[in-house]
Design a protein around this motif. Structure first.
Motif, PDB file in Angstrom:
ATOM      1  N   ALA A 181       0.929  -1.247   0.076  1.00 45.08           N
ATOM      2  CA  ALA A 181      -0.100  -0.033  -0.099  1.00 45.08           C
ATOM      3  C   ALA A 181       0.896   1.281  -0.051  1.00 45.08           C
ATOM      4  CB  ALA A 181      -1.067  -0.054   1.341  1.00 45.08           C
ATOM      5  N   GLU A 182       1.860   1.308   0.849  1.00 42.32           N
ATOM      6  CA  GLU A 182       2.817   2.424   0.761  1.00 42.32           C
ATOM      7  C   GLU A 182       3.416   2.579  -0.509  1.00 42.32           C
ATOM      8  OE1 GLU A 182       2.772   5.035   2.488  1.00 42.32           O
ATOM      9  OE2 GLU A 182       1.257   4.193   4.220  1.00 42.32           O
ATOM     10  N   LEU A 183       3.952   1.594  -1.155  1.00 45.07           N
ATOM     11  CA  LEU A 183       4.771   1.708  -2.535  1.00 45.07           C
ATOM     12  C   LEU A 183       3.707   2.238  -3.310  1.00 45.07           C
ATOM     13  CD1 LEU A 183       6.768  -1.566  -2.477  1.00 45.07           C
ATOM     14  CD2 LEU A 183       7.730   0.719  -2.339  1.00 45.07           C
ATOM     15  N   ALA A 234       4.240   5.737  -5.611  1.00 47.04           N
ATOM     16  CA  ALA A 234       3.910   6.089  -6.879  1.00 47.04           C
ATOM     17  C   ALA A 234       2.966   6.961  -7.307  1.00 47.04           C
ATOM     18  CB  ALA A 234       3.469   4.557  -7.511  1.00 47.04           C
ATOM     19  N   ALA A 235       1.911   6.899  -6.510  1.00 45.67           N
ATOM     20  CA  ALA A 235       0.837   8.131  -6.706  1.00 45.67           C
ATOM     21  C   ALA A 235       1.357   9.469  -6.546  1.00 45.67           C
ATOM     22  CB  ALA A 235      -0.404   7.533  -5.902  1.00 45.67           C
ATOM     23  N   ALA A 236       2.180   9.385  -5.390  1.00 41.09           N
ATOM     24  CA  ALA A 236       2.539  10.740  -5.004  1.00 41.09           C
ATOM     25  C   ALA A 236       3.430  11.321  -5.869  1.00 41.09           C
ATOM     26  CB  ALA A 236       3.376  10.733  -3.571  1.00 41.09           C
ATOM     27  N   ALA A 237       4.300  10.694  -6.510  1.00 41.96           N
ATOM     28  CA  ALA A 237       5.332  10.693  -7.564  1.00 41.96           C
ATOM     29  C   ALA A 237       4.749  11.259  -8.846  1.00 41.96           C
ATOM     30  CB  ALA A 237       6.231   9.636  -7.917  1.00 41.96           C
ATOM     31  N   GLY A 238       3.684  10.291  -8.982  1.00 37.82           N
ATOM     32  CA  GLY A 238       2.862  10.894 -10.272  1.00 37.82           C
ATOM     33  C   GLY A 238       2.276  12.287 -10.441  1.00 37.82           C
ATOM     34  N   ALA A 292       3.434  15.438  -6.029  1.00 40.21           N
ATOM     35  CA  ALA A 292       3.174  15.939  -4.498  1.00 40.21           C
ATOM     36  C   ALA A 292       4.575  15.399  -3.590  1.00 40.21           C
ATOM     37  CB  ALA A 292       1.797  15.053  -3.780  1.00 40.21           C
ATOM     38  N   ASP A 293       5.386  16.312  -3.789  1.00 46.18           N
ATOM     39  CA  ASP A 293       6.644  16.430  -3.196  1.00 46.18           C
ATOM     40  C   ASP A 293       6.800  15.704  -1.606  1.00 46.18           C
ATOM     41  OD1 ASP A 293       8.049  16.452  -5.497  1.00 46.18           O
ATOM     42  OD2 ASP A 293       8.578  18.583  -5.343  1.00 46.18           O
ATOM     43  N   ASN A 294       6.029  16.574  -0.741  1.00 45.23           N
ATOM     44  CA  ASN A 294       5.741  16.489   0.637  1.00 45.23           C
ATOM     45  C   ASN A 294       5.324  15.162   0.939  1.00 45.23           C
ATOM     46  OD1 ASN A 294       7.338  18.779   1.371  1.00 45.23           O
ATOM     47  ND2 ASN A 294       5.413  19.771   1.125  1.00 45.23           N
ATOM     48  N   CYS A 295       4.060  14.745   0.124  1.00 47.36           N
ATOM     49  CA  CYS A 295       3.525  13.386   0.415  1.00 47.36           C
ATOM     50  C   CYS A 295       4.596  12.336  -0.171  1.00 47.36           C
ATOM     51  CB  CYS A 295       2.153  13.347  -0.545  1.00 47.36           C
ATOM     52  SG  CYS A 295       1.004  14.392  -0.010  1.00 47.36           S
ATOM     53  N   LEU A 296       5.306  12.469  -1.123  1.00 48.74           N
ATOM     54  CA  LEU A 296       6.087  11.637  -1.780  1.00 48.74           C
ATOM     55  C   LEU A 296       7.266  11.545  -0.665  1.00 48.74           C
ATOM     56  CD1 LEU A 296       7.421   9.738  -3.810  1.00 48.74           C
ATOM     57  CD2 LEU A 296       8.457  11.886  -4.403  1.00 48.74           C
ATOM     58  N   LEU A 345       9.558   4.170  -8.064  1.00 53.07           N
ATOM     59  CA  LEU A 345       9.740   5.510  -8.692  1.00 53.07           C
ATOM     60  C   LEU A 345       9.846   5.510 -10.543  1.00 53.07           C
ATOM     61  CD1 LEU A 345      11.820   7.259  -6.057  1.00 53.07           C
ATOM     62  CD2 LEU A 345       9.325   7.665  -6.576  1.00 53.07           C
ATOM     63  N   LEU A 346      10.520   4.287 -10.500  1.00 53.30           N
ATOM     64  CA  LEU A 346      11.074   4.223 -12.121  1.00 53.30           C
ATOM     65  C   LEU A 346       9.748   3.756 -12.774  1.00 53.30           C
ATOM     66  CD1 LEU A 346      14.631   2.195 -11.947  1.00 53.30           C
ATOM     67  CD2 LEU A 346      13.875   4.661 -12.717  1.00 53.30           C
ATOM     68  N   ILE A 347       9.010   3.010 -12.088  1.00 59.06           N
ATOM     69  CA  ILE A 347       7.609   2.653 -12.837  1.00 59.06           C
ATOM     70  C   ILE A 347       6.567   4.004 -12.832  1.00 59.06           C
ATOM     71  CG2 ILE A 347       5.509   1.336 -12.706  1.00 59.06           C
ATOM     72  CD1 ILE A 347       7.268  -0.909 -11.251  1.00 59.06           C
ATOM     73  N   ALA A 348       6.507   4.728 -12.094  1.00 62.93           N
ATOM     74  CA  ALA A 348       5.789   5.827 -11.976  1.00 62.93           C
ATOM     75  C   ALA A 348       6.234   6.888 -13.058  1.00 62.93           C
ATOM     76  CB  ALA A 348       5.799   6.581 -10.571  1.00 62.93           C
ATOM     77  N   ALA A 349       7.507   6.956 -13.164  1.00 61.16           N
ATOM     78  CA  ALA A 349       8.044   7.854 -14.021  1.00 61.16           C
ATOM     79  C   ALA A 349       7.925   7.164 -15.445  1.00 61.16           C
ATOM     80  CB  ALA A 349       9.616   8.098 -13.892  1.00 61.16           C
TER      81      ALA A 349
END
Length: 138
Positions: free
Chosen positions: A69-71, A75-79, A82-86, A107-111
């Motif tokens: 869930a945290e991973l 990914a959602a925060a990166a996408g 939302a830097d602080n959430c990330l 992060l690579l998958i999100a990117a």
């Protein structure tokens, strides 16, 4: 709203302050920090209780372990940019047993998905403006 529904909601919201205190405590323990938005939303106990309790339940679904869930949150925060959430969710992922490599791969998958979104939209626009076919070579 039906009167019986409104009555139930009002009974629930009568405990909004107490519920909010408990959620703040639980989230602080879960994430290692209490998010900034909580301090602002606490000014509206009814809104805070409804929003924070829903978010808390969503962030720990029965079908996923806490690390997964945290991973996903990372990914959602990166996408979302939302830097602080990330940062918060990276720390929470580490707390739940994720490794640096797992966070990095997340992060690579999100990117990759973010890149795909940009390319899909922009290449459609290119096709619409310039027509079908391969990119011209100069």
């Amino acid at each position: 709203m039906k009167p019986e529904t409104e009555k139930l909601l009002n009974e629930f919201l009568a405990h909004a302050d107490d519920l909010g205190d408990g959620v703040v405590e639980d989230v602080g323990e879960m994430l290692g920090v209490v998010p900034f938005i909580f301090s602002m939303l606490r000014d509206r106990p009814d809104v805070f209780a409804l929003s924070a309790i829903a978010d808390y339940r969503i962030s720990r679904p029965e079908s996923l372990d806490a690390k997964t869930a945290e991973l996903i949150a990372v990914a959602a925060a990166a996408g979302a940019g939302a830097d602080n959430c990330l940062k918060v969710h990276m720390g929470a992922a580490l707390k739940e047993g994720a490794s640096r490599d797992e966070i990095f791969d997340t992060l690579l998958i999100a990117a990759m998905i973010g890149k795909t979104k940009v390319l899909a939209s922009s290449l459609r626009q290119l096709r619409d403006v310039c027509g079908e076919g391969q990119a011209s070579k100069k």
